[in-house]
Write an enzyme that holds these catalytic residues in place. Structure first.
Site, PDB file in Angstrom:
ATOM      1  N   GLY A   1      61.796  11.962  21.712  1.00 10.85           N
ATOM      2  CA  GLY A   1      61.825  12.712  20.324  1.00 10.85           C
ATOM      3  C   GLY A   1      60.461  12.804  20.169  1.00 10.85           C
ATOM      4  N   SER A   2      60.076  12.798  18.738  1.00  9.04           N
ATOM      5  CA  SER A   2      58.802  13.168  18.199  1.00  9.04           C
ATOM      6  C   SER A   2      57.778  12.001  18.501  1.00  9.04           C
ATOM      7  CB  SER A   2      58.999  13.068  16.508  1.00  9.04           C
ATOM      8  OG  SER A   2      59.721  14.297  16.243  1.00  9.04           O
ATOM      9  N   VAL A   3      57.936  10.923  19.031  1.00 10.65           N
ATOM     10  CA  VAL A   3      56.932   9.928  19.214  1.00 10.65           C
ATOM     11  C   VAL A   3      56.140  10.338  20.386  1.00 10.65           C
ATOM     12  CG1 VAL A   3      58.229   8.008  18.542  1.00 10.65           C
ATOM     13  CG2 VAL A   3      58.553   8.740  20.815  1.00 10.65           C
ATOM     14  N   VAL A   4      56.608  11.458  20.999  1.00  9.64           N
ATOM     15  CA  VAL A   4      55.688  12.283  22.183  1.00  9.64           C
ATOM     16  C   VAL A   4      54.538  13.054  21.636  1.00  9.64           C
ATOM     17  CG1 VAL A   4      55.717  13.768  24.029  1.00  9.64           C
ATOM     18  CG2 VAL A   4      57.376  12.070  24.136  1.00  9.64           C
TER      19      VAL A   4
END
EC number: 3.4.16.4
Length: 594
Positions: A298-301
């Site tokens: 998810g958004s941690v990339v």
């Protein structure tokens, strides 16, 4: 004149032939010679062979087990050690007639007489284990009955003082002290040592009578000193367990490591198991989820999407993006943000975790560059720890990315990672763009095993500043903020794939990855809680408090001084709170959902 009774003739002497005496002496001499020849043959020519044959009939070589080396934390505290125990065995031919003693022995072992009989009859005709690895005092009480056919062996048993707290990481050994999971398996040769040998006497039934001496001493295994800190491991485990239980999640994992050396100070998984009592065998509990479980992050990339675009010049540090829409359509997919915004700069794309902003950045970036950035920070490959069951996740080759995949990769879909990979990747941002290979071994210097510049230092510095905004007032990760310290990080909430090309409607993975102090990073931590079913199921609500509690303990445990004044921290975090509000907020029960 003759007298009555007088002999008629005088006696004549008897003369034996001379050859008879010679023959007798020759026979005697030949006999002695034969005896001497046999004696020479037995004592000199065949002496060694005969002595060995004789020894084989009463001498035996007994295995002398080596003491398995302990596993220690970075301060020398025991995480796994071997303790002396005894094993009881019987010779059924001698023990069977002693059934009058069986009820007493069964009671001492805590089993029924029927179970005792089953154990005896399930073994061989001359040897059967009665009880493996029991306490010496308990064995002594049973042996004191002096039952014929009952004997004991000295053995060692592995004991784990921390119980379930470090069990998936350490693994365990089998009954013969051979590692079969975790670090016990990975470093089995180092820990096991080399068995010795001692010589003793056995009677004609094969029972040991006496030990004559040691022919080859046992070499104990070597101690394995880990980078793990037992206290930080405990805090991380209890915080993670609390989150999994509170949000009724499926499982969780967390990794905390030193950004400069790669030393892992804590690696926890939940649910776990008790390695000291494995009677309730559940294979799923043995997985070290920090290295074995993969998921779409998810958004941690998003920070790496931005790093790749900055690195190749696709965007500039002052670039802005219009995200003022309810649906940014890419191919047949509609990309949305949780909250609608207007025009965002790069810092705000991270702070508000804009999927639309990340997708627009990715579509400007050559896919090969984003792919290479993801590979450079460790995604799609194993870390090198050597732990059993570790997986490298997956980053598909960029040649197969269509426009929808390019957009989805920007905010963490279409690839799979592990919690350890996330911690190491964010460690590169914290460490001026230098990726450091993680290690579980205590380092005697500040030099990492392997390091490589994967992000330009200037880009890493900008990312640190922008990620600090995520934990400030209005950011999605404000529950990760630690009073007195600057904190940087990123939240992630990804919908779980259903394995049929689609996604579950109500099942998510929640993630927070961050480092502290943000102004001079020392430690980085990744927290993943999978499948929460209760409450606000977002990474900033579920995973971020686990980070805050654990990182706060780590900073204080390792002597890192606060770098933010109370007034500055309150200004960044929001309105001042009372002491009671501060306590409730620190427990994750304050205004988490507001």
């Amino acid at each position: 004149m003759t007298y009555p009774g007088a002999p008629l003739h005088s006696p004549q002497p008897v003369t034996l032939p001379a050859w008879r005496a010679t023959a007798v002496w020759m026979v005697v001499a030949l006999g002695l010679a034969a005896i001497m020849a046999q004696a020479w043959r037995a004592q000199v020519e065949r002496g060694h062979f005969l002595r060995n044959q004789g020894a084989l009939r009463y001498l035996r070589h007994f295995a002398l087990p080596a003491q398995r080396g302990p596993i220690l934390d970075r301060s020398g505290k025991a995480l796994a050690l071997s303790v002396p125990v005894q094993t009881l065995w019987v010779d059924p031919r001698l023990f069977n007639p002693q059934q009058a003693h069986w009820p007493q022995i069964a009671a001492a072992l805590g089993i029924s007489t029927t179970a005792l009989a089953t154990r005896i009859h399930s073994g061989g005709s001359r040897f059967t284990f009665l009880a493996r690895q029991i306490a010496p005092e308990r064995a002594a009480a049973i042996l004191a009955l002096h039952v014929p056919g009952l004997y004991s062996l000295n053995e060692n048993r592995r004991y784990y003082p921390s119980g379930s707290i470090a069990a998936p990481l350490l693994g365990f050994t089998n009954v013969d002290e051979r590692g079969i999971e975790g670090l016990e398996l990975a470093y089995n040769q180092w820990l096991q040592g080399k068995a010795g040998q001692e010589t003793g006497l056995r009677d004609n039934l094969g029972h040991p009578l006496a030990i004559l001496g040691t022919t080859k001493p046992a070499l104990p295994g070597q101690a394995l000193t880990l980078s793990i800190d037992r206290n930080i491991q405990y805090v991380a485990y209890t915080a993670l367990a609390s989150a999994v239980q509170r949000f009724q999640a499926r499982s969780g994992a967390a990794v905390l490591m030193n950004v400069h050396t790669g030393e892992i100070l804590a690696m926890v998984s939940y649910p776990s198991f008790n390695p000291n009592d494995r009677s309730d065998y559940q294979p799923d509990l043995y997985n070290n989820r920090a290295v074995a479980d993969t998921f779409e992050p998810g958004s941690v990339v998003k920070p790496f999407t931005i790093a790749a675009a900055l690195d190749d010049g696709s965007i500039q540090p002052n670039s802005t993006f219009d995200v003022n829409t309810n649906c940014f359509r890419v191919a047949h997919y509609c990309i949305q943000d949780d909250v609608r915004h207007g025009t965002l700069d790069l810092a705000q794309v991270l702070k508000y975790s804009s999927n639309i902003g990340a997708a627009k950045i990715s579509l400007r970036t050559p896919p090969a560059d984003l792919y290479q950035m993801l590979r450079n920070v460790g995604f799609g490959q194993v870390s090198g720890l050597g732990l059993p069951g570790e997986t490298g996740g997956a980053v598909p080759a960029w040649q197969g990315w269509d426009v929808a995949r390019r957009a989805a990769m920007a905010y963490g879909y279409g690839l799979s990672v592990t919690p350890l990979q996330l911690a190491a990747a964010y460690g590169a941002i914290a460490n001026n763009g230098v990726y450091v290979q993680p290690t579980l071994l205590r380092s005697t210097s500040n030099t990492p095993l392997h390091s490589q510049q994967v992000i330009p230092a200037a880009t890493a510095a900008r990312l640190r500043d922008w990620l600090a905004g995520v934990t400030s007032r209005g950011g999605t990760g404000f529950l990760a903020a630690i009073p007195g310290y600057s904190v940087a990080g990123k939240t992630g909430t990804s919908i779980m794939a259903n394995g049929k090309g689609g996604f579950h409607k109500h099942q998510v993975n929640t993630t927070f990855v961050g480092f502290a102090p943000a102004n001079n990073p020392r430690f980085v931590m990744a927290v993943v809680v999978r499948g929460p079913t209760q409450g606000w199921r977002y990474g900033g609500v579920v995973a971020a408090p686990v980070f805050r509690v654990t990182m706060s303990a780590a900073l204080r445990q390792m002597g890192v001084q606060p770098d933010v004044s109370a007034s500055a921290w309150n200004a960044a975090a929001g309105k001042p709170r009372s002491a009671d509000q501060e306590r409730r907020w620190a427990e994750g029960a304050g205004d988490a959902a507001h």
